[in-house]
Scaffold this motif. Structure first.
Motif, short mmCIF file in Angstrom:
data_model
loop_
_atom_site.label_atom_id
_atom_site.label_comp_id
_atom_site.label_asym_id
_atom_site.label_seq_id
_atom_site.Cartn_x
_atom_site.Cartn_y
_atom_site.Cartn_z
N PHE A 130 -1.31 16.57 -4.18
CA PHE A 130 -0.55 15.49 -3.53
C PHE A 130 -1.42 14.74 -2.52
O PHE A 130 -1.38 13.51 -2.44
CB PHE A 130 0.69 16.05 -2.84
N ILE A 131 -2.21 15.47 -1.75
CA ILE A 131 -3.10 14.82 -0.79
C ILE A 131 -4.13 13.95 -1.51
O ILE A 131 -4.36 12.80 -1.15
CB ILE A 131 -3.81 15.88 0.09
N GLY A 132 -4.75 14.54 -2.57
CA GLY A 132 -5.77 13.80 -3.31
C GLY A 132 -5.22 12.54 -3.97
O GLY A 132 -5.83 11.47 -3.87
N PHE A 133 -4.05 12.64 -4.61
CA PHE A 133 -3.45 11.48 -5.26
C PHE A 133 -2.99 10.45 -4.23
O PHE A 133 -3.06 9.24 -4.49
CB PHE A 133 -2.28 11.91 -6.14
N SER A 134 -2.54 10.90 -3.07
CA SER A 134 -2.11 9.97 -2.02
C SER A 134 -3.29 9.15 -1.50
O SER A 134 -3.20 7.93 -1.31
CB SER A 134 -1.44 10.73 -0.87
N VAL A 135 -4.40 9.85 -1.26
CA VAL A 135 -5.61 9.15 -0.79
C VAL A 135 -6.09 8.16 -1.85
O VAL A 135 -6.46 7.02 -1.54
CB VAL A 135 -6.72 10.18 -0.45
N PHE A 136 -6.08 8.61 -3.10
CA PHE A 136 -6.49 7.73 -4.18
C PHE A 136 -5.58 6.51 -4.27
O PHE A 136 -6.04 5.37 -4.45
CB PHE A 136 -6.47 8.50 -5.51
N GLY A 137 -4.27 6.73 -4.12
CA GLY A 137 -3.31 5.62 -4.14
C GLY A 137 -3.53 4.64 -3.01
O GLY A 137 -3.37 3.43 -3.19
N ILE A 161 0.83 -1.21 0.00
CA ILE A 161 0.00 0.00 0.00
C ILE A 161 0.87 1.26 0.00
O ILE A 161 0.54 2.25 -0.66
CB ILE A 161 -0.96 -0.02 1.21
N SER A 162 1.99 1.22 0.73
CA SER A 162 2.90 2.37 0.75
C SER A 162 3.45 2.65 -0.65
O SER A 162 3.55 3.80 -1.08
CB SER A 162 4.07 2.13 1.72
N LEU A 163 3.81 1.57 -1.36
CA LEU A 163 4.30 1.74 -2.73
C LEU A 163 3.21 2.25 -3.66
O LEU A 163 3.48 3.03 -4.58
CB LEU A 163 4.86 0.41 -3.25
N SER A 164 1.98 1.82 -3.41
CA SER A 164 0.86 2.32 -4.21
C SER A 164 0.68 3.82 -3.99
O SER A 164 0.47 4.58 -4.94
CB SER A 164 -0.42 1.58 -3.84
N ILE A 165 0.77 4.25 -2.73
CA ILE A 165 0.66 5.68 -2.43
C ILE A 165 1.80 6.45 -3.08
O ILE A 165 1.59 7.51 -3.68
CB ILE A 165 0.66 5.90 -0.90
N PHE A 166 3.01 5.91 -2.98
CA PHE A 166 4.18 6.58 -3.57
C PHE A 166 4.03 6.69 -5.09
O PHE A 166 4.34 7.73 -5.68
CB PHE A 166 5.45 5.81 -3.23
N LEU A 167 3.52 5.64 -5.73
CA LEU A 167 3.32 5.65 -7.17
C LEU A 167 2.36 6.76 -7.57
O LEU A 167 2.61 7.51 -8.52
CB LEU A 167 2.78 4.29 -7.64
N PHE A 168 1.27 6.88 -6.83
CA PHE A 168 0.28 7.91 -7.18
C PHE A 168 0.78 9.31 -6.82
O PHE A 168 0.35 10.28 -7.45
CB PHE A 168 -1.06 7.60 -6.52
N PHE A 211 2.56 10.20 -9.88
CA PHE A 211 1.59 10.64 -10.88
C PHE A 211 1.12 12.07 -10.58
O PHE A 211 0.92 12.88 -11.49
CB PHE A 211 0.38 9.70 -10.91
N GLY A 212 0.95 12.37 -9.29
CA GLY A 212 0.55 13.72 -8.89
C GLY A 212 1.60 14.74 -9.26
O GLY A 212 1.28 15.84 -9.73
N ALA A 213 2.89 14.38 -9.08
CA ALA A 213 3.98 15.29 -9.44
C ALA A 213 3.98 15.56 -10.94
O ALA A 213 4.20 16.69 -11.39
CB ALA A 213 5.32 14.70 -9.01
N LEU A 214 3.73 14.52 -11.73
CA LEU A 214 3.66 14.68 -13.19
C LEU A 214 2.48 15.57 -13.58
O LEU A 214 2.61 16.46 -14.43
CB LEU A 214 3.52 13.31 -13.85
N PHE A 215 1.35 15.36 -12.93
CA PHE A 215 0.16 16.17 -13.20
C PHE A 215 0.42 17.64 -12.89
O PHE A 215 0.09 18.53 -13.68
CB PHE A 215 -1.01 15.64 -12.36
N ILE A 216 1.07 17.90 -11.74
CA ILE A 216 1.39 19.27 -11.34
C ILE A 216 2.35 19.90 -12.35
O ILE A 216 2.19 21.06 -12.74
CB ILE A 216 2.00 19.30 -9.93
N ALA A 217 3.36 19.13 -12.79
CA ALA A 217 4.34 19.65 -13.74
C ALA A 217 3.68 20.07 -15.05
O ALA A 217 4.01 21.11 -15.62
CB ALA A 217 5.43 18.62 -13.99
N ILE A 218 2.74 19.26 -15.53
CA ILE A 218 2.06 19.57 -16.79
C ILE A 218 1.20 20.82 -16.64
O ILE A 218 1.26 21.74 -17.47
CB ILE A 218 1.21 18.37 -17.25
#
Length: 241
Positions: free
Chosen positions: A61-68, A7-14, A17-24
């Motif tokens: 980051f909070i939203g993507f972490s919760v989703f992850g 689950i920790s890796l799932s959160i980290f992965l998302f 994804f959040g960092a990529l979304f913010i960058a775009i």
């Protein structure tokens, strides 16, 4: 323990994804703001826009972490409890591919912005290149003008683009707290223009006259950073288009 790691890796992965979304989103927003600050800056200063960006990034980051977290819970049950899915792809290849997508996407979103129009970054010639496409001019500032801010004011007959730098001189008159206004680029309608000894004539185009107004006095912490040479360098860099 294995479930917690999963689950920790799932959160980290998302979060990635959040960092990529913010960058775009950030890349697109910066390009719009630099192209026409008056139109896309929402009437805010750069510091206010940065605060909004930081708040937005935190929420993403909070939203993507919760989703992850919930995705991790779901797939843990799906793969390891119900055993409905078997991973056929090599995990190392998958992880490397995800990292490649992240860094490639971030690099691409950044590379589309030319260095010579990044107002908030020092260019290779050790200058900050400010461009205002809406008003049709550009001006360069030396490297000591890091953290400069801008503000536009519209009046009857002319427009003021004001430029501020941080100062710790509390005795200095401050229009904006902790900032000193070192330059105003004033754009007159030709019919409204009257000469003034405080004006530095910059040029005219399309029935408009451009003048510069520099600060009368210099804050204590800027006395070693400001000179007639710096002033003339700013004036000579001014371009209309």
């Amino acid at each position: 323990m294995k479930k917690k790691i999963y689950i920790s890796l799932s959160i980290f992965l998302f979060m990635l994804f959040g960092a990529l979304f913010i960058a775009i989103i950030e890349s697109l927003a910066i390009k719009c703001i630099i192209a026409d600050f008056d139109k896309y800056g929402l009437g805010l200063t750069w510091s206010a826009l940065i605060s909004i960006r930081n708040t937005f990034a935190g929420l993403v980051f909070i939203g993507f972490s919760v989703f992850g977290y919930f995705i991790g819970q779901k797939w843990w049950k799906y793969v390891y409890v119900e055993k409905k899915y078997k991973i056929n792809m090599n995990k190392k290849i998958l992880f490397s591919f995800l990292l490649f997508i992240l860094f490639f996407g971030t690099a691409c979103s950044r590379s589309n912005i030319k260095e010579d129009v990044l107002m908030d970054e020092l260019a290779s010639d050790n200058k900050y290149h400010y461009t205002n496409e809406g008003l049709g001019f550009s001006v360069d500032f030396p490297e000591q003008f890091i953290y400069f801010q801008t503000q536009r004011n519209d009046y009857k007959g002319f427009i003021d683009m004001e430029y501020f730098v941080p100062t710790s001189d509390r005795e200095y008159p401050q229009q904006i707290q902790s900032y000193g206004k070192f330059l105003t680029v004033r754009i007159f309608d030709k019919s409204e223009y009257e000469e003034n000894e405080n004006f530095v004539y910059l040029g005219d185009k399309n029935k408009q006259i451009f003048v510069a107004i520099f600060w009368d006095s210099v804050p204590v912490d800027w006395k070693n950073k400001w000179s007639e040479e710096v002033k003339n360098e700013i004036i000579s860099s001014f371009k209309m288009y």
